[in-house]
Scaffold this active site. Sequence first.
Site, PDB file in Angstrom:
ATOM      1  CB  SER A  49      -0.945  -0.040   1.209  1.00 58.22           C
ATOM      2  OG  SER A  49      -1.942   0.945   1.100  1.00 58.22           O
ATOM      3  CG  ASP A  84      -7.176  -2.685  -2.934  1.00 58.74           C
ATOM      4  OD1 ASP A  84      -7.729  -2.140  -1.970  1.00 58.74           O
ATOM      5  OD2 ASP A  84      -5.945  -2.667  -3.104  1.00 58.74           O
ATOM      6  CG  HIS A 103      -5.423  -2.697   0.555  1.00 55.76           C
ATOM      7  ND1 HIS A 103      -4.890  -2.133  -0.592  1.00 55.76           N
ATOM      8  CD2 HIS A 103      -4.753  -2.127   1.603  1.00 55.76           C
ATOM      9  CE1 HIS A 103      -3.957  -1.261  -0.253  1.00 55.76           C
ATOM     10  NE2 HIS A 103      -3.842  -1.248   1.062  1.00 55.76           N
TER      11      HIS A 103
END
Length: 251
Positions: free
Chosen positions: A93, A194, A223
């Site tokens: 991320s 996601d 995610h």
Amino acid sequence: MPLMPGSEPYQHDGGQVGALLCHGFTGTPQALRPWARHLAAAGLTVSLPRLPGHGTTWQEMNRTRWEDWFAELERAFETLRGRCAEVFVMGLSLGGCMALRLAEVHGASVRGVVVVNPSIVNDAPLLKLAPLLKLVIASVPGVAGDIKKEGVAEVGYTRTPVRAAATLPRLWSLVQSELHLITQPVLVYHSPEDHVVKPESVQLLRKVLGDNLTVQECLNSYHVATLDNDAPDIFQGSLDFIRAHASVPLR
């Protein structure tokens, strides 16, 4: 300040190839620890720091900004670089975003990059309001825990600190503006489903990085894919990537 259980940093002394891992925004090293241990077991020297303001309270995180997080990551990188012949950087991320930034800033000192659902585009409407929102509200609902696999939880904040989040657009802009500097091989793991980061980030990487980029889909994960159903493929795939691009033995 006491740490949330599982948010402790991880280090392992191995061979001449180093791997630096970076967790995501409001997350902790817990989300990447299984990945770090997999690489360590293969003989790598591994560093997984805890970013400032993470793993304690969201209120403390509101007193930090992206420059603080990146400075901690750079310190860990310089330590690895002094210990190892080659260093690969990896992240989840926002950690993926900062891994890419390291590649931009440090050039050939970064041998390769592996990122999982990287966040490099401001794709959240609320974040676009963060510079104003921070003046009237301290936090909003959190984004941690987007995992498909039953019975698995991510250690992270249930609230998003707005003042800290308001610093992200500057980081995204910097990374976007210098993506062309990345000449190292980049491996991206992308979850089509996601609920935190939208596809625009990977689309931009495809457009700019071209042949330097390989994208692998995580079809059975959300995610936080490093804790999800596709985690074993990420762990082994990243290790295969390192073996393919390292010029010295892992052990």
